[in-house]
Design an enzyme around this catalytic site. Structure first.
Site, short mmCIF file in Angstrom:
data_model
loop_
_atom_site.label_atom_id
_atom_site.label_comp_id
_atom_site.label_asym_id
_atom_site.label_seq_id
_atom_site.Cartn_x
_atom_site.Cartn_y
_atom_site.Cartn_z
CD1 TRP A 134 -2.49 1.55 2.44
CD2 TRP A 134 -2.73 1.70 0.24
NE1 TRP A 134 -3.47 2.49 2.18
CE2 TRP A 134 -3.62 2.59 0.83
CE3 TRP A 134 -2.70 1.61 -1.15
CZ2 TRP A 134 -4.49 3.41 0.10
CZ3 TRP A 134 -3.56 2.42 -1.89
CH2 TRP A 134 -4.43 3.31 -1.27
NE ARG A 136 10.41 -2.61 10.48
CZ ARG A 136 11.03 -3.78 10.53
NH1 ARG A 136 12.16 -3.92 11.22
NH2 ARG A 136 10.53 -4.84 9.91
CE1 TYR A 167 5.38 -7.27 2.67
CE2 TYR A 167 7.43 -6.15 2.14
CZ TYR A 167 6.68 -6.93 3.00
OH TYR A 167 7.22 -7.36 4.18
CE LYS A 203 -8.56 0.97 4.09
NZ LYS A 203 -9.16 0.49 2.83
CB ALA A 263 -1.62 -1.98 -2.78
CE LYS A 287 -11.45 -2.48 4.85
NZ LYS A 287 -10.43 -3.25 4.11
CB SER A 306 -9.68 -9.01 -0.12
OG SER A 306 -9.95 -9.01 1.27
NE ARG A 307 -1.60 -8.12 1.99
CZ ARG A 307 -0.68 -7.26 2.40
NH1 ARG A 307 -0.65 -6.93 3.68
NH2 ARG A 307 0.16 -6.72 1.55
CD GLU A 331 -3.88 -3.83 10.17
OE1 GLU A 331 -4.10 -4.22 11.34
OE2 GLU A 331 -2.96 -3.04 9.89
#
Length: 326
Positions: free
Chosen positions: A19, A39, A56, A109, A139, A190, A253-254, A276
């Site tokens: 993302w 990071r 990613y 999120k 993403a 959601k 969608s993960r 998440e």
């Protein structure tokens, strides 16, 4: 540089996952240079050299206007705001390292460790300008420039307007909102509904079941959000209904994929990438229990994610609820 025109300041994007990478690329489409902070120094160096986030967001080339760095001070130097795009568990540590004069735009999120909103966490740490970015935003699609829309919400309308200007392009419409609670927590809730949709997909429950789940799930979202002061229009907007449709139905969608994996008896962790909803479900269920709210889908997903209930029992609990009017 064209005479008489100044180069706009780079948009700091803090977090080089899928993302974050997509948002850095999106900023360049809006005519803004971007600084993408990673990071890990070795990852930052590799990303800067290869110009593709193969881990990613494979297949998306970083344009020359994106600078990659592992130096946090360098990334935010002179910037009026920064996009905070690390998973929710990493947000407290990152915020703690940022100057309080910086405007922060929260793009994760998820919830804070205590189950509260990340925007409240940021305000409690002394940040005076806080915004959230949310919407039906995969993403994989935004990184490739497919058309999409998103919402930036803040009580500081100048901050929201600045983020809108920094990201809006022919392929990404950016709307502003003052409903910080609704936009932020709609994106949180959601994810749990998308886990439920994935569980249904894994159990092969069919289209009727999925439509029923999402409709009742939206109602559950509305009860939760409006009880916290969110506007009902937000629930049925991009960050509510729009994000729910995308996250509960997309192969990208993960959360949906994690629910499907649980139903098949597989590991739902998605190769270490942030899911998440797995963490959020339990936090939301605890909040509902503590405040006397009825969130049956959240409760079922939370119990299934911890292994306390099987997916079949979660379905039975939902279908066996007492009869009532819609």
């Amino acid at each position: 540089m064209t005479q008489g025109r100044m180069t706009p300041p780079a948009v700091p994007v803090l977090g080089a996952g899928g993302w974050g990478t997509a948002l850095a690329v999106a900023a360049t489409r809006a005519g803004q240079p971007a600084t993408l902070w990673a990071r890990r120094p070795d990852f930052a160096a590799r990303l800067g050299e290869v110009r593709e986030n193969r881990e990613y967001l494979p297949g998306v080339t970083l344009p020359p206007e994106v600078t990659v760095t592992a130096g946090l001070e360098e990334a935010v130097a002179g910037a009026p705001f920064a996009l905070v795009v690390v998973p929710s568990v990493g947000v407290p540590e990152l915020l703690d390292a940022l100057p309080r004069s910086l405007g922060v735009v929260l793009c994760a999120k998820g919830l804070a460790p205590d189950g509260g909103a990340l925007s409240d966490l940021a305000a409690g740490l002394g940040f005076g300008r806080v915004a959230v970015l949310s919407g039906p935003n995969h993403a994989e699609e935004i990184g490739r420039g497919l058309p999409a829309a998103t919402v930036v919400a803040s009580h500081d309308e100048a901050l929201a307007g600045a983020v809108q200007a920094a990201l809006m392009s022919p392929s990404l419409r950016v709307y502003t909102s003052t409903d910080l609670v609704g936009v932020e927590l709609g994106g949180v809730l959601k994810n749990v509904m998308a886990l439920a949709a994935g569980l249904g997909d894994g159990l092969r429950l069919g289209d009727n079941a999925k439509a029923s789940l999402l409709t009742r799930g939206l109602r559950e979202m509305s009860r939760y959000l409006t009880s916290l002061g969110a506007q009902e229009d937000t629930v049925y907007g991009l960050s509510g209904l729009g994000d729910l449709i995308a996250t509960a139905t997309s192969p990208h969608s993960r959360n949906r994929a994690a629910g499907e994996a649980i139903a098949r008896g597989e590991n739902p962790q998605m190769g270490g990438k942030a899911v998440e909803g797995l963490r959020t479900a339990g936090l939301l269920d605890a909040w509902a229990s503590a405040h006397g709210h009825d969130l049956p889908i959240v409760r079922a997903v939370a119990h299934v994610c911890t292994g306390e209930w099987t997916p079949a029992r979660g379905l039975s609990e939902l279908m066996g609820r007492e009869a009532k009017a819609e």
